[in-house]
Design a protein around this motif. Structure first.
Motif, PDB file in Angstrom:
ATOM      1  N   MET A   1       0.906  -1.022   0.311  1.00  0.00           N
ATOM      2  CA  MET A   1      -0.198  -0.182  -0.093  1.00  0.00           C
ATOM      3  C   MET A   1       0.898   1.169   0.007  1.00  0.00           C
ATOM      4  O   MET A   1       1.847   1.300   0.722  1.00  0.00           O
ATOM      5  N   LYS A   2       0.396   2.084  -0.551  1.00  0.00           N
ATOM      6  CA  LYS A   2       1.075   3.497  -0.807  1.00  0.00           C
ATOM      7  C   LYS A   2       0.500   4.591  -0.204  1.00  0.00           C
ATOM      8  O   LYS A   2      -0.799   4.484  -0.200  1.00  0.00           O
ATOM      9  N   ALA A   3       1.244   5.415   0.378  1.00  0.00           N
ATOM     10  CA  ALA A   3       0.425   6.578   1.128  1.00  0.00           C
ATOM     11  C   ALA A   3       1.262   7.852   0.641  1.00  0.00           C
ATOM     12  O   ALA A   3       2.368   8.202   0.363  1.00  0.00           O
ATOM     13  N   TYR A   4       0.202   8.796   0.751  1.00  0.00           N
ATOM     14  CA  TYR A   4       0.486  10.328   0.323  1.00  0.00           C
ATOM     15  C   TYR A   4       0.020  11.200   1.384  1.00  0.00           C
ATOM     16  O   TYR A   4      -1.069  10.935   1.902  1.00  0.00           O
ATOM     17  N   GLU A   5       0.925  12.104   1.795  1.00  0.00           N
ATOM     18  CA  GLU A   5       0.648  13.101   2.775  1.00  0.00           C
ATOM     19  C   GLU A   5       0.409  14.581   2.251  1.00  0.00           C
ATOM     20  O   GLU A   5       1.473  14.736   1.639  1.00  0.00           O
ATOM     21  N   PHE A   6      -0.660  15.215   2.346  1.00  0.00           N
ATOM     22  CA  PHE A   6      -0.653  16.637   1.836  1.00  0.00           C
ATOM     23  C   PHE A   6      -1.619  17.246   2.788  1.00  0.00           C
ATOM     24  O   PHE A   6      -2.591  16.630   3.198  1.00  0.00           O
ATOM     25  N   PRO A   7      -1.548  18.548   2.772  1.00  0.00           N
ATOM     26  CA  PRO A   7      -2.707  19.237   3.343  1.00  0.00           C
ATOM     27  C   PRO A   7      -3.805  19.533   2.422  1.00  0.00           C
ATOM     28  O   PRO A   7      -3.678  19.672   1.026  1.00  0.00           O
ATOM     29  N   ALA A   8      -5.126  19.522   3.015  1.00  0.00           N
ATOM     30  CA  ALA A   8      -6.202  19.703   1.981  1.00  0.00           C
ATOM     31  C   ALA A   8      -7.235  20.461   2.789  1.00  0.00           C
ATOM     32  O   ALA A   8      -7.171  20.738   4.104  1.00  0.00           O
ATOM     33  N   ASN A   9      -8.220  20.977   2.079  1.00  0.00           N
ATOM     34  CA  ASN A   9      -9.431  21.856   2.445  1.00  0.00           C
ATOM     35  C   ASN A   9     -10.603  21.092   2.177  1.00  0.00           C
ATOM     36  O   ASN A   9     -10.682  20.567   1.298  1.00  0.00           O
ATOM     37  N   ILE A  10     -11.678  21.532   3.112  1.00  0.00           N
ATOM     38  CA  ILE A  10     -12.808  21.157   3.069  1.00  0.00           C
ATOM     39  C   ILE A  10     -13.618  22.300   2.308  1.00  0.00           C
ATOM     40  O   ILE A  10     -13.690  23.473   2.876  1.00  0.00           O
TER      41      ILE A  10
END
Length: 73
Positions: A1-10
């Motif tokens: 499994m590969k993971a990505y981490e990043f900020p996001a907005n709702i």
């Protein structure tokens, strides 16, 4: 499994905005697992918010319906 981490907005509509860089790396119709992490307020921030609520409640306690006449001035 590969993971990505990043900020996001709702968004206002309740959707999560994903950065274009991430979207380009994901295949269409691919199922993904989503984990949402949100920052919780610190104890100091919670205490400050409680003081603000208390101050507002105490201020409004002194307000009478008879005082509404001044709202139109």
């Amino acid at each position: 499994m590969k993971a990505y981490e990043f900020p996001a907005n709702i968004t206002v509509e309740g959707n999560i905005e994903l950065p274009d860089v991430i979207l380009q790396q994901l295949a269409n119709q691919q199922q993904v697992k989503v984990i949402i992490l949100v920052n919780e307020p610190t104890e100091e921030e919670q205490e400050e918010a409680a003081w603000h609520r208390l101050a507002a409640e105490q201020l409004l306690k002194g307000y009478s319906d008879d005082d509404a006449i001044y709202d139109t001035i």
